[in-house]
Write an enzyme that holds these catalytic residues in place. Structure first.
Site, short mmCIF file in Angstrom:
data_model
loop_
_atom_site.label_atom_id
_atom_site.label_comp_id
_atom_site.label_asym_id
_atom_site.label_seq_id
_atom_site.Cartn_x
_atom_site.Cartn_y
_atom_site.Cartn_z
N PHE A 150 34.02 -6.12 47.25
CA PHE A 150 33.79 -7.18 46.39
C PHE A 150 34.19 -8.17 47.16
O PHE A 150 34.78 -9.66 46.56
CB PHE A 150 34.59 -7.10 45.64
N LYS A 152 34.85 -12.25 49.04
CA LYS A 152 33.91 -13.05 49.44
C LYS A 152 34.63 -13.96 51.03
O LYS A 152 34.92 -13.50 51.38
CB LYS A 152 34.92 -14.10 48.66
N LYS A 205 28.88 -2.77 40.87
CA LYS A 205 28.61 -4.18 41.79
C LYS A 205 28.01 -5.36 41.23
O LYS A 205 28.24 -6.36 41.26
CB LYS A 205 28.54 -3.70 43.40
N PHE A 250 36.07 -19.45 38.86
CA PHE A 250 34.49 -19.40 38.74
C PHE A 250 33.64 -20.74 38.06
O PHE A 250 32.66 -19.92 37.73
CB PHE A 250 34.07 -18.04 38.50
N GLY A 254 27.99 -27.03 40.73
CA GLY A 254 27.72 -27.74 42.16
C GLY A 254 26.71 -27.72 41.86
O GLY A 254 25.47 -27.92 40.99
N GLY A 258 24.57 -19.68 46.51
CA GLY A 258 23.26 -19.35 47.38
C GLY A 258 24.04 -18.18 48.08
O GLY A 258 25.08 -17.16 47.33
N CYS A 261 24.66 -12.81 48.51
CA CYS A 261 24.99 -11.37 47.76
C CYS A 261 24.30 -12.30 46.56
O CYS A 261 23.06 -11.47 45.39
CB CYS A 261 26.66 -11.85 47.49
N ARG A 331 22.33 -18.30 53.94
CA ARG A 331 21.28 -17.79 54.18
C ARG A 331 20.88 -18.18 52.38
O ARG A 331 22.81 -18.55 51.98
CB ARG A 331 22.05 -16.60 53.75
P1 NAD Z 1 24.62 -8.70 57.75
O1 NAD Z 1 23.56 -8.91 57.23
O2 NAD Z 1 25.69 -9.25 57.39
O3 NAD Z 1 24.97 -7.04 58.57
C1 NAD Z 1 23.77 -6.47 58.22
C2 NAD Z 1 24.30 -5.47 59.93
O4 NAD Z 1 23.72 -4.10 59.46
C3 NAD Z 1 23.57 -6.10 60.79
O5 NAD Z 1 24.55 -6.92 61.27
C4 NAD Z 1 22.45 -5.13 61.29
O6 NAD Z 1 21.51 -5.41 62.69
C5 NAD Z 1 23.27 -3.63 60.55
N1 NAD Z 1 22.15 -2.90 61.13
C6 NAD Z 1 20.63 -2.26 60.06
N2 NAD Z 1 20.00 -1.14 60.39
C7 NAD Z 1 20.82 -1.03 60.60
C8 NAD Z 1 20.86 -0.02 61.46
N3 NAD Z 1 20.13 1.93 61.22
N4 NAD Z 1 21.97 1.25 62.17
C9 NAD Z 1 23.13 0.38 62.21
N5 NAD Z 1 23.16 -1.29 61.97
C10 NAD Z 1 22.37 -1.75 61.22
O7 NAD Z 1 25.57 -7.44 55.91
P2 NAD Z 1 26.43 -7.92 55.40
O8 NAD Z 1 26.60 -9.20 54.10
O9 NAD Z 1 27.39 -7.38 56.20
O10 NAD Z 1 25.93 -6.69 53.21
C11 NAD Z 1 26.04 -5.98 53.75
C12 NAD Z 1 26.15 -5.27 52.35
O11 NAD Z 1 26.77 -5.28 52.10
C13 NAD Z 1 25.11 -5.83 51.33
O12 NAD Z 1 24.65 -4.21 50.38
C14 NAD Z 1 25.28 -6.52 51.07
O13 NAD Z 1 24.41 -6.96 49.80
C15 NAD Z 1 27.22 -5.88 50.96
N6 NAD Z 1 28.10 -6.88 50.60
C16 NAD Z 1 27.73 -8.13 51.11
C17 NAD Z 1 28.73 -9.18 50.63
C18 NAD Z 1 28.93 -10.30 51.68
O14 NAD Z 1 29.49 -11.07 51.67
N7 NAD Z 1 28.38 -10.68 52.87
C19 NAD Z 1 30.10 -8.78 50.07
C20 NAD Z 1 30.31 -7.37 49.47
C21 NAD Z 1 29.14 -6.46 49.57
#
Ligand code: NAD
Length: 442
Positions: A150, A152, A205, A250, A254, A258, A261, A331
């Protein structure tokens, strides 16, 4: 504890660093060798306040390592987190290809009983799929935990170190106790570690993100009506958020939500509803309202100048590009929709973001936005030289108290579109600007 984190992006890097900070031996794995080389050299691949210091400290103390070798990392660990991306597929569902690929790789590497923790955001039923894939490749026992994240972006380290709650989905007692041990140091102030089934954890989630997206779309819609009826959305916000049932957080109007997530998670939840024969009407409306909201700034600008055709040859200053402050993540950023509109109309755009210049150029390429008339400036004030208007898109702290007198001398015409209601309409107007906010009038 020996921990592997597979996928070293926003979530994996922050989680790995924070688990190392609480004394675990952590190996972060990624398929991207350039990313791993950069991390090995001590340079974070993302911008997050406090990340570099914590990462370097734990690297020096040899508790945090980075590798592309998934097999060794799995074999050397008791708990393996999967934190790979789950982007939207064409039909809106979560693309699980990375999760399923990693599951197979983990299955092949297994050399004993392990706890596999799914930290990626995944639809209901994914834990079962992951277990089945791993079982195809190994006879060793495996326990799948669903542990959605969770945090941010922009306050990821703080959020991870002091989470409001930790959700653990598992039906296995040993896995639950291990996860509790791993997370106890983060909840010393009493925030809950909540145990539930895998399916409920997966759903939690999506429910959280859909609720937050709905709150944003709700206040944005109220702001649109405020514009029409002459009410001030900031007064309305104050008036409603003092009700504890509504809450203070929240509800800021705005240019639309975006990031990596909300847009994809809302889409994935809608798809799950569809698959199960339940149209999710509230969430569908929240998404539609957000698509409309992303157009609002561009429409306000076009209206002021006499229509989209009149934007040709005009120069706009943009403050803020990232989808929110304190991150370089572009993104699905609302700035991209605005940039597309202004640049396609033939305007010049000069933009400044404290962090997100490189990522903005990459995102513009990804979204097919031409950069011929787009220029990145070295400072916020530099964007204003001979600008026909300033558009505030992302509310970075450093934009809160600018020198309006200096700004006015730099601009060709003193017009401000404040996409985040960052400034006070009255005082900005008194300084000689034409001011447009989101749901408020000077
Ligand atoms: P991201 O795209 O920043 O990172 C994903 C990473 O996984 C990349 O570095 C990629 O190279 C790597 N990867 C892909 N395939 C792979 C493999 N086969 N082996 C090893 N590494 C591999 O993604 P993120 O923003 O960190 O999000 C990851 C997950 O967490 C998603 O499901 C997202 O929805 C969730 N999430 C994201 C956030 C956020 O704020 N970004 C918050 C909570 C949950």
């Amino acid at each position: 504890m020996k921990v592997a984190v597979i996928g070293t992006g926003y979530v994996g890097l922050v989680a790995g660093t924070c688990f190392a900070e609480t004394g675990n031996d952590v190996t972060c794995v990624d398929i991207d060798p350039a990313k791993i080389a950069k991390l090995q050299s001590g340079t974070p691949t993302i911008f997050e306040p406090g990340l570099k210091e914590l990462m370097n400290k734990n690297q020096e103390e040899k508790r945090l390592n980075f590798t592309t070798n998934l097999t060794l990392a799995v074999q050397d660990s008791d708990v393996i987190f999967m934190a790979v991306g789950t982007p939207s597929s064409v039909d809106g569902s979560a693309d699980l290809s990375a999760v399923l690929k990693v599951s197979a790789d983990v299955g092949k590497a297994m050399n004993g009983s392990k706890i596999i923790v799914n930290k990626s955001t995944v639809p209901v039923g994914t834990a079962k799929k992951v277990a089945a894939i791993i079982a195809e490749h190994t006879k060793h026992p495996v326990h799948i935990v669903s542990n959605p994240e969770f945090l941010k972006e922009g306050s990821a380290i703080d959020d991870f170190l002091k989470p409001d709650r930790v959700v653990i989905g598992t039906d296995n007692e040993q896995a639950w106790l291990t996860m509790k041990e791993l997370y106890d140091p983060f909840v010393r102030q009493g925030n809950p570690i909540i145990r539930m089934s895998n399916v409920s954890a997966e759903m939690t989630k999506y429910a959280a993100n859909a609720m937050l997206a709905t709150k944003i779309s709700f206040i944005n819609e109220i702001a649109l009506l405020c514009d029409l009826v002459g009410a001030d959305v900031e007064s309305i916000r104050a008036g409603i958020t003092s009700d504890v049932r509504i809450g203070k957080h929240f509800l800021y109007p705005g240019p639309g939500y975006g990031g990596s997530c909300f847009p994809k998670d809302v889409k994935a939840l809608l798809k799950t509803g569809k698959d199960f024969g339940l149209p999710m009407q509230v969430i569908h409306a929240a998404e539609e309202a957000n698509d409309r909201q992303k157009q609002v700034l561009g429409e306000k600008i076009a209206k002021h100048f006499g229509g989209t055709n009149a934007l040709k040859g005009k120069t706009f200053a943009l403050w803020g590009l990232a989808f929110k402050p304190n991150t370089d993540d572009m993104r699905e950023a609302p700035s991209l929709v605005l940039l597309k509109k202004l640049l396609e109309a033939g305007s010049q755009v000069r933009a400044f973001d404290p962090i997100a210049h490189e990522t903005a150029l990459e995102a513009m390429k990804t979204y097919g936005i031409k950069t011929d008339n787009f220029h990145l400036s070295e400072s916020a004030y530099q964007t204003l030289e001979a600008a026909d208007a300033l558009v505030l898109v992302t509310e970075w702290n450093e934009f809160r108290n600018p020198d309006f007198t200096k700004m006015k001398t730099l601009m060709r015409t003193p017009v401000i579109f404040d996409g985040r209601n960052l400034w006070k309409p009255d005082s900005v107007s008194k300084k000689g600007f034409t001011y447009y906010g989101m749901g408020r009038k000077p």
